[in-house]
Design a protein around this motif. Structure first.
Motif, PDB file in Angstrom:
ATOM      1  N   LEU A 109       0.816  -1.212   0.000  1.00  0.00           N
ATOM      2  CA  LEU A 109       0.000   0.000   0.000  1.00  0.00           C
ATOM      3  C   LEU A 109       0.848   1.259   0.000  1.00  0.00           C
ATOM      4  CD1 LEU A 109      -2.572  -1.286   2.620  1.00  0.00           C
ATOM      5  CD2 LEU A 109      -2.823  -1.269   0.131  1.00  0.00           C
ATOM      6  N   ARG A 110       2.130   1.102   0.268  1.00  0.00           N
ATOM      7  CA  ARG A 110       3.055   2.218   0.198  1.00  0.00           C
ATOM      8  C   ARG A 110       3.602   2.377  -1.224  1.00  0.00           C
ATOM      9  NH1 ARG A 110       8.582   2.810   3.861  1.00  0.00           N
ATOM     10  NH2 ARG A 110       8.597   5.084   3.952  1.00  0.00           N
ATOM     11  N   GLY A 111       3.456   1.337  -2.037  1.00  0.00           N
ATOM     12  CA  GLY A 111       4.031   1.361  -3.361  1.00  0.00           C
ATOM     13  C   GLY A 111       5.496   0.998  -3.356  1.00  0.00           C
ATOM     14  N   ASP A 112       5.928   0.304  -2.299  1.00  0.00           N
ATOM     15  CA  ASP A 112       7.328  -0.065  -2.161  1.00  0.00           C
ATOM     16  C   ASP A 112       7.563  -1.451  -2.759  1.00  0.00           C
ATOM     17  OD1 ASP A 112       9.935  -0.388  -1.435  1.00  0.00           O
ATOM     18  OD2 ASP A 112       9.601  -0.383   0.727  1.00  0.00           O
ATOM     19  N   TRP A 113       7.057  -2.492  -2.093  1.00  0.00           N
ATOM     20  CA  TRP A 113       7.174  -3.864  -2.566  1.00  0.00           C
ATOM     21  C   TRP A 113       5.784  -4.426  -2.827  1.00  0.00           C
ATOM     22  CZ3 TRP A 113      11.580  -6.688  -3.469  1.00  0.00           C
ATOM     23  CH2 TRP A 113      12.784  -6.143  -3.005  1.00  0.00           C
ATOM     24  N   HIS A 114       5.717  -5.327  -3.792  1.00  0.00           N
ATOM     25  CA  HIS A 114       4.443  -6.035  -3.971  1.00  0.00           C
ATOM     26  C   HIS A 114       4.225  -6.996  -2.819  1.00  0.00           C
ATOM     27  CE1 HIS A 114       1.654  -9.153  -5.486  1.00  0.00           C
ATOM     28  NE2 HIS A 114       1.017  -8.092  -5.913  1.00  0.00           N
ATOM     29  N   THR A 115       5.256  -7.732  -2.459  1.00  0.00           N
ATOM     30  CA  THR A 115       5.210  -8.593  -1.279  1.00  0.00           C
ATOM     31  C   THR A 115       6.561  -8.454  -0.591  1.00  0.00           C
ATOM     32  OG1 THR A 115       3.744 -10.157  -2.402  1.00  0.00           O
ATOM     33  CG2 THR A 115       4.835 -10.927  -0.401  1.00  0.00           C
ATOM     34  N   ALA A 125      -0.024 -15.912   2.082  1.00  0.00           N
ATOM     35  CA  ALA A 125       0.104 -15.620   0.666  1.00  0.00           C
ATOM     36  C   ALA A 125       0.189 -14.109   0.459  1.00  0.00           C
ATOM     37  CB  ALA A 125      -1.077 -16.204  -0.099  1.00  0.00           C
ATOM     38  N   PRO A 126       0.676 -13.659  -0.693  1.00  0.00           N
ATOM     39  CA  PRO A 126       0.754 -12.218  -0.945  1.00  0.00           C
ATOM     40  C   PRO A 126      -0.604 -11.536  -0.815  1.00  0.00           C
ATOM     41  CG  PRO A 126       2.033 -13.416  -2.580  1.00  0.00           C
ATOM     42  CD  PRO A 126       1.276 -14.447  -1.790  1.00  0.00           C
ATOM     43  N   LEU A 127      -0.620 -10.363  -0.208  1.00  0.00           N
ATOM     44  CA  LEU A 127      -1.850  -9.579  -0.138  1.00  0.00           C
ATOM     45  C   LEU A 127      -2.336  -9.312  -1.552  1.00  0.00           C
ATOM     46  CD1 LEU A 127      -0.589  -7.177   2.624  1.00  0.00           C
ATOM     47  CD2 LEU A 127      -2.624  -8.606   2.856  1.00  0.00           C
ATOM     48  N   CYS A 128      -3.576  -9.653  -1.812  1.00  0.00           N
ATOM     49  CA  CYS A 128      -4.075  -9.681  -3.190  1.00  0.00           C
ATOM     50  C   CYS A 128      -4.959  -8.477  -3.479  1.00  0.00           C
ATOM     51  CB  CYS A 128      -4.847 -10.976  -3.413  1.00  0.00           C
ATOM     52  SG  CYS A 128      -5.315 -11.239  -5.114  1.00  0.00           S
ATOM     53  N   THR A 129      -4.567  -7.686  -4.470  1.00  0.00           N
ATOM     54  CA  THR A 129      -5.365  -6.525  -4.851  1.00  0.00           C
ATOM     55  C   THR A 129      -6.471  -6.865  -5.852  1.00  0.00           C
ATOM     56  OG1 THR A 129      -3.499  -5.060  -4.426  1.00  0.00           O
ATOM     57  CG2 THR A 129      -5.267  -4.182  -5.772  1.00  0.00           C
ATOM     58  N   PRO A 130      -6.206  -7.635  -6.925  1.00  0.00           N
ATOM     59  CA  PRO A 130      -7.298  -8.008  -7.824  1.00  0.00           C
ATOM     60  C   PRO A 130      -8.335  -8.852  -7.078  1.00  0.00           C
ATOM     61  CG  PRO A 130      -5.172  -8.447  -8.834  1.00  0.00           C
ATOM     62  CD  PRO A 130      -4.904  -8.144  -7.389  1.00  0.00           C
ATOM     63  N   LEU A 131      -9.592  -8.518  -7.251  1.00  0.00           N
ATOM     64  CA  LEU A 131     -10.633  -9.168  -6.461  1.00  0.00           C
ATOM     65  C   LEU A 131     -10.714 -10.665  -6.746  1.00  0.00           C
ATOM     66  CD1 LEU A 131     -13.624  -6.642  -6.513  1.00  0.00           C
ATOM     67  CD2 LEU A 131     -11.792  -6.898  -4.841  1.00  0.00           C
ATOM     68  N   ALA A 132     -10.629 -11.454  -5.687  1.00  0.00           N
ATOM     69  CA  ALA A 132     -10.909 -12.897  -5.665  1.00  0.00           C
ATOM     70  C   ALA A 132      -9.871 -13.763  -6.356  1.00  0.00           C
ATOM     71  CB  ALA A 132     -12.291 -13.198  -6.250  1.00  0.00           C
ATOM     72  N   PRO A 326      17.235   0.523  -8.161  1.00  0.00           N
ATOM     73  CA  PRO A 326      16.646   0.275  -9.480  1.00  0.00           C
ATOM     74  C   PRO A 326      16.847  -1.153  -9.972  1.00  0.00           C
ATOM     75  CG  PRO A 326      17.832   2.356  -9.457  1.00  0.00           C
ATOM     76  CD  PRO A 326      18.154   1.673  -8.165  1.00  0.00           C
ATOM     77  N   ALA A 327      17.890  -1.832  -9.491  1.00  0.00           N
ATOM     78  CA  ALA A 327      18.132  -3.204  -9.930  1.00  0.00           C
ATOM     79  C   ALA A 327      17.009  -4.145  -9.514  1.00  0.00           C
ATOM     80  CB  ALA A 327      19.466  -3.701  -9.376  1.00  0.00           C
ATOM     81  N   ASP A 328      16.255  -3.761  -8.471  1.00  0.00           N
ATOM     82  CA  ASP A 328      15.155  -4.611  -8.025  1.00  0.00           C
ATOM     83  C   ASP A 328      14.064  -4.739  -9.095  1.00  0.00           C
ATOM     84  OD1 ASP A 328      16.348  -5.053  -5.607  1.00  0.00           O
ATOM     85  OD2 ASP A 328      15.249  -3.480  -4.550  1.00  0.00           O
ATOM     86  N   LEU A 329      13.986  -3.748  -9.987  1.00  0.00           N
ATOM     87  CA  LEU A 329      12.996  -3.817 -11.061  1.00  0.00           C
ATOM     88  C   LEU A 329      13.234  -5.018 -11.967  1.00  0.00           C
ATOM     89  CD1 LEU A 329      12.924  -0.048 -12.092  1.00  0.00           C
ATOM     90  CD2 LEU A 329      11.113  -1.288 -10.912  1.00  0.00           C
ATOM     91  N   PHE A 330      14.452  -5.485 -12.002  1.00  0.00           N
ATOM     92  CA  PHE A 330      14.812  -6.573 -12.912  1.00  0.00           C
ATOM     93  C   PHE A 330      15.114  -7.875 -12.178  1.00  0.00           C
ATOM     94  CE2 PHE A 330      16.251  -2.448 -14.423  1.00  0.00           C
ATOM     95  CZ  PHE A 330      15.564  -2.337 -15.623  1.00  0.00           C
TER      96      PHE A 330
END
Length: 353
Positions: A109-115, A125-132, A326-330
């Motif tokens: 929710l901070r926009g830092d890491w997805h998980t 499991a990873p917190l899931c944004t797309p419903l269901a 920036p290397a984390d993007l890859f």
């Protein structure tokens, strides 16, 4: 449900009225109920602090679970350490009660890491944004565990809006056919953003949907923490014993807006919110504990101080700018970077993994 092989509609239908414990004369569990209340107090403070941090720009968005804490806390406490929790984006509190670092729980929710945590270490499991979309994953993991002979149950959380998604129906169908050890908890808080439940479903209750898939449905008062815990424990025990999945609908209410970007006053009246405030899960359980001498003023003050410490942890953790690489993007896309990723990394001047 009784016999695990039963398939008649009468065996699968939910109770006519939501299952309740508080106010029914039930004797409190002297260890469990105070622990539920402790986490409710911490959870309310967690929601309040996260909402404030969002207004300060420390979080990009925060979907508060204020008013729904009983569902969140009971879900986490009902699980055994070996079980798996599959949360949605609104279920950060459940993940924290399960053991996730409270700051790491807000990374998405901070926009830092997805998980920003190891799902396997905590069995979250990873917190899931797309419903269901987490629901079929929960079924798959539970089915795989059963095939391997692992004594594992998956508990998947979803909101009432998520029950309108195809993933919900596919997950329930596969779970029932495979008799997967999975429990679905629908937190029916009345609205899918601004769409009321009456415009989503014509079923008598969302728990009734279980019948069409051949699994039992349970209906519970989602603001009654001991009741939610009891129903989930029964469903998890049934799944662990080979009885298959259960759909649990918890009737609750989100006292705050869908997120900080939402104006709930546009689609629901203040009187409705005020009526549900009288069913605040903290107030309900706190009053019952005091009636039985299990909650004193001193204990209440200690719990509030503990909750304030949690809030201070959030402020400290989110008050520091993250060190971005920036290397984390890859590095976290493919095990072996594609030529395209290598070229993009070269243009950015970083070394790809």
């Amino acid at each position: 449900m009784g016999d695990a092989e039963a398939r008649s509609a009468d065996d699968l239908l939910p109770e006519p009225e939501p299952h309740r414990v508080l106010g029914t004369g039930a004797e409190p569990e002297p260890e469990t109920w105070p622990e539920l209340y402790r986490h409710l107090v911490r959870g309310r403070r967690y929601n309040t602090q996260a909402t404030v941090l969002t207004r300060q720009g420390r979080l990009a968005v925060y979907p508060s679970s204020t008013g729904q804490e009983a569902c969140q806390v009971a879900a986490a406490l009902a699980l055994e350490p070996r079980d798996w929790l599959f949360p949605s984006y609104r279920d950060t509190l459940a993940a924290v009660v399960r053991g996730l670092d409270p700051v790491a729980a807000l990374g998405l929710l901070r926009g830092d890491w997805h998980t920003g945590y190891d799902p396997r270490a905590l069995r979250i499991a990873p917190l899931c944004t797309p419903l269901a979309t987490q629901l079929p994953h929960a079924v798959g993991l539970a089915h795989a565990a059963r095939l391997r002979g692992d004594d594992v149950v998956a508990l998947a959380l979803v909101g009432d809006g998520g029950t309108s998604e195809g993933d919900f129906h596919e997950a329930l169908n596969f779970a029932a056919v495979w008799r997967a050890p999975v429990v679905f908890l629908v937190q029916n808080n009345g609205y899918a953003i601004s769409v009321p439940l009456a415009k989503q479903s014509a079923a008598p209750s969302l728990a009734h949907k279980a019948v069409g898939y051949g699994m039992p449905g349970r209906l519970v008062d989602g603001n009654d923490a001991p009741a939610v815990l009891s129903v989930l424990r029964q469903a998890l025990a049934r799944a662990r014993a080979g009885g298959g999945p259960t759909l649990v609908e918890a009737l609750t209410y989100r006292l705050e807006a869908h997120t900080n970007a939402d104006d709930a006053g546009r689609y629901r009246p203040d009187a409705e919110v005020a009526a549900w405030q009288d069913r605040d899960p903290l107030a309900l359980l706190g009053a019952e504990l005091r009636r039985h001498g299990l909650l004193t003023d001193d204990r209440e003050a200690a719990l509030r101080a503990e909750a304030d410490d949690l809030a201070a942890t959030l402020r400290a953790g989110l008050g520091t700018e993250p060190a971005l690489d920036p290397a984390d993007l890859f590095a976290h896309v493919f095990a072996t970077p594609t030529p395209q990723l290598r070229e993009q990394a070269r243009r950015l001047g970083v070394a790809s993994a």
